[in-house]
Scaffold this active site. Structure first.
Site, PDB file in Angstrom:
ATOM      1  N   ASP A   9      55.257  -3.421  24.493  1.00 49.81           N
ATOM      2  CA  ASP A   9      53.993  -2.817  24.921  1.00 49.81           C
ATOM      3  C   ASP A   9      53.084  -3.909  25.490  1.00 49.81           C
ATOM      4  OD1 ASP A   9      51.700  -1.366  25.290  1.00 49.81           O
ATOM      5  OD2 ASP A   9      51.723  -0.421  23.314  1.00 49.81           O
ATOM      6  N   ASP A 103      53.343   0.643  31.077  1.00 47.74           N
ATOM      7  CA  ASP A 103      53.261  -0.596  30.295  1.00 47.74           C
ATOM      8  C   ASP A 103      54.055  -0.555  28.993  1.00 47.74           C
ATOM      9  OD1 ASP A 103      51.679   1.301  29.153  1.00 47.74           O
ATOM     10  OD2 ASP A 103      49.916   0.036  28.899  1.00 47.74           O
ATOM     11  N   GLU A 104      54.952   0.425  28.843  1.00 48.44           N
ATOM     12  CA  GLU A 104      55.725   0.534  27.611  1.00 48.44           C
ATOM     13  C   GLU A 104      57.210   0.697  27.916  1.00 48.44           C
ATOM     14  OE1 GLU A 104      53.974   2.806  24.199  1.00 48.44           O
ATOM     15  OE2 GLU A 104      52.707   3.631  25.796  1.00 48.44           O
TER      16      GLU A 104
END
Length: 403
Positions: A9, A103-104
């Site tokens: 993350d 973003d993960e």
């Protein structure tokens, strides 16, 4: 064999990208999102969070809580380049990964302990991402997606955690239910009203009670709180549609403005199709009036990625859809029924000059940004460009970030 699932993350991703571009923002409360009264917070720095600001909060309230914050509208195209850079690093290294969002990421590392040691390998990958992108990133490692995601949140900012097999339930027990996936504000308020605020309370409740309260979602949440989650890491999601919407700061009836934005959206999405080697056979136009009534209309067309066809179809749909003559609050364009394929030349309409022009324009956009060149009628629109939804590889990352 126990599973080994890694959750990566990127910390305050939009904020971190802005600080890479402008180091003067380091240490300052920073809020990114819509800057109008109707805007919402997309992301905020830890300094802003200290004042009670959080993602999806109305921007008006965020300004009241943290009046001295630096507020930036944000640039999705810029963030997309860094997201793609991190994706490329993971793609080169991971045996099986899933990009869950901008973003993960999830990585299935099952069996790798026999060769490298999962935690050691994950630590090395995290260091590489930080070195090559300049972005802070945290990870959680456990036997399933849920525990790994929650532990990655606990590792922030810029840290790493491994939850050993068998300790999943103990790790989750003391945490607030708000930290569990699936628990939004409404669900949390419902459970809190019953005196249920922590995971350990749900762990002690009968599964049937959770089912009575929340239906099938209650059963899933109960299992997650026990540390049970057999959801696989899915390496690829076939995208079926792409779209752009624009909510206006002030409701408008300016047809020239609406036409310009509509064309800019249709043109930009056509470029995204060609970049992703996709074709569409369905165009959808959506409007929301000032009284909040939403209407939409669609048209089926032969598979294409051609600007002329798609723009013409979108304009025709808008003309037939806009019949109330009220001010418009939102306008959007979407292409659906996507399939793999390149643009097919129409021998009756497409000339060699037109095809060459289209290819030249796409080349310029890929090099200098999506708004570098556009139709004259769309010049009045700004910020229409969107991130490549097909995980392409737009340039623009500074050379030293690739090294």
């Amino acid at each position: 064999m126990s599973r080994a699932i890694l959750h990566l993350d990127l910390d305050t991703f939009f904020v971190s990208c802005e600080r890479l571009a402008n180091p003067k923002l380091n240490g300052k409360p920073l809020i990114i999102g819509g800057t109008t009264e109707r805007g919402v917070v997309s992301s905020c720095s830890y300094e802003a969070r200290a004042y009670g600001v959080y993602s999806m909060m109305p921007m008006k309230l965020a300004k009241q809580l943290c009046p001295h914050a630096v507020i930036i509208r944000g640039n999705s195209g810029f963030y997309g380049k860094y997201s793609d850079l991190v994706t490329d690093i993971i793609k080169e290294s991971a045996p099986l990964y899933e990009k869950a969002s901008f973003d993960e990421f999830y990585i299935d590392m099952t069996g790798m302990d026999h060769f490298f040691g999962c935690f050691k390998w994950a630590s090395a990958l995290r260091k590489r991402i930080i070195k090559e992108s300049g972005l802070p990133i945290s990870f959680g490692l456990s036997v399933n997606k849920t525990v790994s995601k929650v532990s990655a949140g606990e590792a922030k900012p810029n840290g790493q955690i491994e939850i050993k097999t068998g300790l999943e339930k103990d790790f989750l027990a003391p945490l607030s239910l708000q930290k569990m996936p699936m628990v939004g504000p409404v669900t949390f308020e419902l459970l809190r009203g019953m005196g249920v605020q922590h995971v350990k309370t749900v762990q002690k409740m009968p599964m049937e009670l959770m089912q009575a309260l929340l239906g099938a979602n209650g059963v899933t949440l109960w299992k997650k709180c026990q540390g049970i989650d057999n959801t696989p890491v899915i390496p690829y999601h076939e995208r079926k549609s792409i779209g752009i919407e624009r909510t206006f700061e002030k409701d408008t009836i300016d047809l020239n403005k609406l036409n310009s934005i509509l064309i800019a959206m249709a043109e930009n999405l056509a470029f995204q199709l060609r970049n992703g080697h996709k074709l569409t056979s369905c165009v959808i136009v959506r409007l929301r009036y000032a009284d909040l009534e939403s209407v939409s209309k669609q048209a089926r067309i032969p598979y294409t990625a051609c600007d002329d066809t798609l723009i013409s179809t979108a304009k025709s749909l808008f003309k037939s859809l806009y019949d109330r003559r009220l001010s418009i609050r939102l306008i959007g364009v979407r292409y659906s029924r996507l399939v793999e394929g390149g643009h097919q030349i129409n021998f009756l309409e497409d000339t060699e000059e037109k095809i060459n022009l289209l290819q030249a324009m796409d080349k310029i956009r890929n090099r200098y940004g999506q708004d570098a060149v556009k139709l004259a009628v769309a010049m009045g629109s700004r910020g229409i460009g969107r991130v490549n939804p097909f995980n392409g590889k737009p340039p623009g990352i500074p050379a030293h970030r690739r090294a």
